[in-house]
Design a protein around this motif. Structure first.
Motif, PDB file in Angstrom:
ATOM      1  N   TYR A  21       0.875  -1.163   0.000  1.00  0.00           N
ATOM      2  CA  TYR A  21       0.000   0.000   0.000  1.00  0.00           C
ATOM      3  C   TYR A  21       0.915   1.217   0.000  1.00  0.00           C
ATOM      4  N   TYR A  22       0.761   2.095  -0.974  1.00  0.00           N
ATOM      5  CA  TYR A  22       1.712   3.178  -1.202  1.00  0.00           C
ATOM      6  C   TYR A  22       1.911   4.076   0.025  1.00  0.00           C
ATOM      7  N   THR A  23       0.823   4.444   0.697  1.00  0.00           N
ATOM      8  CA  THR A  23       0.946   5.314   1.873  1.00  0.00           C
ATOM      9  C   THR A  23       1.784   4.645   2.960  1.00  0.00           C
ATOM     10  N   ASP A  24       1.577   3.354   3.164  1.00  0.00           N
ATOM     11  CA  ASP A  24       2.402   2.627   4.145  1.00  0.00           C
ATOM     12  C   ASP A  24       3.855   2.575   3.710  1.00  0.00           C
ATOM     13  N   ALA A  25       4.098   2.411   2.422  1.00  0.00           N
ATOM     14  CA  ALA A  25       5.468   2.358   1.921  1.00  0.00           C
ATOM     15  C   ALA A  25       6.194   3.681   2.170  1.00  0.00           C
ATOM     16  N   ILE A  26       5.489   4.799   1.941  1.00  0.00           N
ATOM     17  CA  ILE A  26       6.087   6.110   2.211  1.00  0.00           C
ATOM     18  C   ILE A  26       6.414   6.239   3.703  1.00  0.00           C
ATOM     19  N   SER A  27       5.478   5.864   4.562  1.00  0.00           N
ATOM     20  CA  SER A  27       5.688   5.954   6.014  1.00  0.00           C
ATOM     21  C   SER A  27       6.832   5.058   6.464  1.00  0.00           C
TER      22      SER A  27
END
Length: 70
Positions: A21-27
């Motif tokens: 999940y992109y948002t989790d990857a950024i975090s």
């Protein structure tokens, strides 16, 4: 991008979550950088970690479960 190299969910050798999940990857990446940078604590010196997520656009990037719950 990581160290001037294009990184995607398909070619990233360091990041292999069970569900991408992109948002989790950024975090997760920001947290990893934070701890690498702060390996030696500096008492009395504040640290700011600013993470700018991408803006929402259509189609909305949300997990199916999150969409169903709303």
């Amino acid at each position: 991008m990581r160290d001037n190299t294009l990184i995607t969910a398909a070619n990233d050798p360091e990041y292999r979550p069970t569900e991408y999940y992109y948002t989790d990857a950024i975090s997760d990446h920001a947290t990893k950088i934070h701890w690498r940078t702060r390996a030696r604590p500096m008492p009395g010196k504040p640290f700011l970690l600013y993470v700018a997520y991408t803006a929402a656009h259509w189609p909305m990037h949300a997990r199916e479960q999150d969409i169903r719950e709303k």
